[in-house]
Design a protein around this motif. Structure first.
Motif, short mmCIF file in Angstrom:
data_model
loop_
_atom_site.label_atom_id
_atom_site.label_comp_id
_atom_site.label_asym_id
_atom_site.label_seq_id
_atom_site.Cartn_x
_atom_site.Cartn_y
_atom_site.Cartn_z
N ARG A 102 55.55 16.20 12.68
CA ARG A 102 54.67 15.03 12.69
C ARG A 102 54.22 14.67 14.10
O ARG A 102 53.25 13.94 14.29
CB ARG A 102 55.38 13.84 12.04
N PRO A 119 55.14 20.69 6.05
CA PRO A 119 55.18 21.03 7.47
C PRO A 119 54.62 22.43 7.72
O PRO A 119 54.96 23.38 7.02
CB PRO A 119 56.67 20.96 7.81
N THR A 155 47.32 15.92 10.55
CA THR A 155 47.38 16.13 9.10
C THR A 155 46.01 16.60 8.61
O THR A 155 44.99 15.97 8.90
CB THR A 155 47.78 14.83 8.38
N LEU A 159 51.02 18.66 9.58
CA LEU A 159 51.21 18.54 8.14
C LEU A 159 49.94 18.98 7.42
O LEU A 159 48.83 18.68 7.87
CB LEU A 159 51.54 17.10 7.75
N GLU A 189 60.49 18.98 8.40
CA GLU A 189 59.55 18.03 7.82
C GLU A 189 59.19 16.88 8.76
O GLU A 189 58.15 16.23 8.57
CB GLU A 189 60.11 17.45 6.52
#
Length: 399
Positions: free
Chosen positions: A374, A352, A380, A44, A370
């Protein structure tokens, strides 16, 4: 080494009841994105710093490698650069939308007015409104107003696409001499536009007329280090959107014109893919931007958003991957921000991202959306570090 960033504007979304609790990205048939996710690293990216507006200007500035907290001055100056308007040190550039409104804002684009029609209306505004500023024609409803005076940077006006359906009076600028002048221009524009032959003809054809202007997104000229100095590579942009072209100008990137690229749902995806593939022979970096998913998000149209994602995957990404197979390369695919169908505007949520190519180790992610990203190895990150990571994938392991 070729470096490519492909941005599907507003492509990310929230789960929708009409899609059985899935997002358009999850539902779309996108074999190239999914294959790329399986070959690369996913995660992300935070494209909008905390406290900043979730605009395409801020988000794309981030993705290009420029921290908006340092470089962002406003959307207007970016659009000025894209149409060749040079700003002085004290010039403030506003984005000037042609909109349709009565007591409320009906739309933010005057029924997607044609560029030639908009140009005639902009000319009339310059002749009939009293102001020391000047209006400049852009593309369709996306035009420009420039006025000297740094005090205009403090005028607060909201983006019209965020307040569709709401009262015009409730969102007009107020509170200072500069704000008063901007408010007067916006209100007085209605008298010029409503009786103009362009709008009379549009109404006779059942089209929405441009009933007033909406000024917003103002700022001073930014100062950005050229891309070639930062990264030592020569690059180009492929986009139909003026603000992205403007970012390219300030970053020292060439803007490649693609016939049929409209910045809307009817854009020529095949042409974008074809021109992007061809540009790889001349440039070492490409920033390819497709606006259509964002337009579908603003319209609240899930089917069109799915179709836009599938067209990007097939005709743009597919063509790029074929061309890149002849070169050492790294490619990133991501939205600039989400534009969720249910709320029809931008949100600042992390987006994403796929990063794949030479020197990038694959993780366990096998499809792109999306939620799957993760679990990826990128984690991130702040988006302005994406270029650093693309140039040196090991940089993601270093804080």
């Amino acid at each position: 080494m070729k470096h490519v960033i492909l941005v599907g504007d507003g492509m990310a979304d929230y789960p929708l009841d009409e899609l059985d609790g899935k997002t358009p990205l999850q539902v779309a048939d996108k074999p190239n994105m999914d294959q790329l996710a399986g070959m690369g690293a996913c995660g992300l990216l935070r494209t909008v710093p905390e406290g900043m507006e979730a605009g395409s200007d801020v988000a794309n500035l981030s993705i290009m490698g420029y921290d908006p907290r340092r470089y962002y001055t406003g959307r207007g100056p970016l659009e000025a650069a894209s149409i060749g308007v040079e700003l002085g040190d004290d010039d403030v550039a506003f984005r000037c939308n042609l909109i349709n409104a009565d007591e409320r804002i009906v739309d933010f684009n005057a029924g997607h007015i044609e560029t030639a029609e908009a140009s005639s209306l902009i000319d009339a505004l310059n002749h009939e409104l009293e102001t020391r500023g000047r209006f400049y024609a852009g593309v369709s409803y996306r035009n420009l107003f420039v006025i000297e005076g740094r005090g205009y940077t403090s005028v607060r006006v909201e983006p019209p696409h965020d307040i569709v359906g709401e009262s015009v009076a409730a969102h007009l600028p107020s509170g200072s001499e500069e704000a008063d002048h901007i408010r007067e221009l916006m209100l007085e524009s209605a008298g010029v536009l409503r009786s103009h032959e362009v709008n009379l003809k549009r109404e006779s054809m059942g089209k929405r007329p441009a009933t007033m202007i909406w000024l917003w997104g103002q700022g001073l000229r930014p100062s950005m280090e050229p891309f070639s100095e930062r990264y030592g590579i020569r690059g180009a942009t492929i986009t139909a959107v003026d603000l992205i072209k403007g970012l390219g100008v300030y970053a020292g990137l060439e803007n490649i014109h693609v016939p049929g690229a409209t910045g809307y749902l009817d854009t020529d995806y095949r042409a974008k893919g074809r021109y992007a593939a061809g540009a790889l022979e001349e440039y070492d970096f490409l920033y390819v931007h497709v606006e259509a998913p964002d337009e579908a998000g603003h319209a609240g149209d899930a089917e069109e958003k799915i179709r836009a994602i599938e067209n990007i995957d097939r005709f743009v990404l597919g063509r790029l991957l074929d061309a890149l197979s002849d070169h050492e390369h790294r490619i990133a695919v991501l939205p600039d921000h989400p534009t969720p169908i249910e709320i029809r505007t931008h949100v600042p949520d992390p987006v994403p991202c796929i990063l794949a190519g030479d020197g990038v180790d694959a993780d366990q992610v096998k499809s792109y959306d999306e939620f799957t990203v993760r679990e990826g190895s990128l984690g991130t990150w702040e988006a302005h570090r994406l270029m650093e990571i693309m140039m040196d994938p090991a940089a993601r392991l270093r804080q």
